[in-house]
Design a protein around this motif. Structure first.
Motif: not given
Ligand SMILES: Cc1ncc(COP(=O)(O)O)c(C=O)c1O
Length: 416
Positions: A72-88
């Motif tokens: 969250v501190e690094a900016g992970a506060t926006r819409y995520a890609p529809l089917t999931g983040t690349a990292a997850l």
């Protein structure tokens, strides 16, 4: 002047008071019985012990919480890609390679807001009016309502305690019709803890080979809560020939004590995943971005937490099942997986309480225990298996000890 709206309710002209009419597709679907029991118990207040919900009492491990805060501190506060983040997605692919020997690509994966949403997406994306879904009983209550919401019809063969509450190939074969679209398998099972070996699954797969219209939804949410050294098996791994019609559903809620983060996923053939993504795109969009960072940290981080959690659940499993089994009228084998005791209360049904109430069925027993012993459990009827009570042992040892004491005292006080 008055006007009558579509529900027949009358309202005065000029007043903005319209009658409410639920959509037909809601039919008899309401809030889940488990949530309703929990709410009733909470409303009673005081010292009621609630062992209804399937939720670990353990905290989410610190390294997962810290990873989410850092994201969250690094900016992970926006819409995520529809089917999931690349990292997850990368973490999910690595998890399935490590644990289940599945070979997946990002196109095979959809991340949702909990496994529950993933199952909903799959049913909404595939069922037409009247299509059938095989949901062996006892089952997790939500499958029924989710199938109904999607316009499908549940076919529910009853599994037998003497088969370890496992679906047999014969029962599966008898349940299949030309309209069958899915078989939902859930192991370790909620509510009864049943586990399938790889050879059990192969025997079911052999039946499905003759019925190419039937897909398998394998709900593996309790994968890591499996006791006595049993090896977990899942259909896509046990029967690779069938993998192009298997949706493997999993998530972080139970194993990593992350129910509130709401992350689950489905892994399956790309065309199915795309159809599920279309459903999700018009409901919630991508799952919460900070929660996806937390789930990636759970899957990529130290896996010792799984063994730590399992040891806690195993200790409680022994405590609860030995305690319940020792009560006259109750028989409670230790489950092979998950964190529920599924007690056979056949010996209590038909008895009459001191206040003259006849305990005619498991719902009556559950109500009596709530009123008299102030303990909230879920009747087996909610899972399609009357004559049982489900007790969630994902609660502190001391609370469980008290619960057993109260049940024992209430039963001992029943007139002979
Ligand atoms: C069998 C089963 N599947 C799925 C779920 C839903 O899990 P999630 O928290 O990922 O939505 C539950 C939760 O109780 C469950 O028992």
């Amino acid at each position: 002047m008055s006007m009558t709206d579509t529900t027949g309710a009358t309202r005065a002209a000029g007043q903005a008071s319209y009658g409410f009419r639920a959509a037909r597709r809601l039919g008899g679907i309401g809030v889940s019985e488990i949530l309703a029991i929990g709410a009733r118990a909470q409303a009673m207040g005081g010292d009621v012990i609630v062992l209804a919900a399937g939720e670990p009492d353990l905290p989410t491990p610190a390294h997962i919480r810290e990873a989410a805060a850092a994201a969250v501190e690094a900016g992970a506060t926006r819409y995520a890609p529809l089917t999931g983040t690349a990292a997850l997605k990368a973490a999910i692919i690595a998890k399935h390679a490590r644990d289940n020997r599945l070979d997946l690509t990002p196109a095979n994966i959809i991340v949702g807001s909990g496994a529950k949403q993933v199952i909903h997406n799959a049913l909404m994306a595939t069922l037409d009016e009247g299509d059938e879904v095989i949901v062996p009983a006892p089952f997790w209550t939500s499958y029924l309502d989710q199938v109904a919401l999607a316009g499908g019809r549940v076919v529910s063969p009853r599994m037998r305690a003497e088969d370890g509450f496992r679906l047999t190939p014969e029962a599966l074969a008898a349940a299949i019709t030309p309209k069958t679209r899915w078989l939902i398998l859930n192991a370790p099972s909620n509510p009864c803890g049943a586990v399938y070996s790889a050879s059990d699954l192969k025997a079911l797969a052999a039946v499905l080979c003759d019925h190419p219209q039937v897909w398998v939804l394998s709900d593996d949410i309790y994968e890591h809560i499996i006791y006595d050294g049993r090896r977990f098996a899942t259909m896509a791994e046990a029967a690779p020939d069938l993998a192009d019609r298997v949706l493997t559903v999993n998530g972080v809620s139970k194993a990593y004590a992350m129910t509130g983060w709401r992350i689950g996923w489905g892994a399956g053939p790309a065309p199915l995943i795309q159809a599920m993504a279309a459903v999700q795109s018009q409901s919630t969009s991508g799952a919460a971005t900070p929660s996806q960072a937390a789930a990636a940290a759970a899957l990529d981080g130290p896996q010792e937490v799984l063994a730590d959690h399992l040891a806690v659940f195993d200790r409680r499993r022994r405590l609860v099942t030995a305690g319940l089994d020792a009560i006259d009228g109750i028989s409670c084998p230790a489950p092979d997986g998950a964190f529920y005791a599924f007690a056979d209360i056949g010996g209590l049904i038909g008895r009459t309480t001191r206040s003259g109430t006849r305990l005619g069925d498991d719902r009556a027993v559950a109500r009596w225990l709530l009123d008299e012993a102030r303990i909230a459990l879920v009747p087996g009827a909610a899972f399609g298996s009357p004559g049982h009570l489900r007790l969630s042992f994902a609660a502190a040892d001391e609370v469980l000890r008290q619960a057993i004491e109260r049940i024992g005292a209430a039963v001992a006080d029943l007139p002979a």
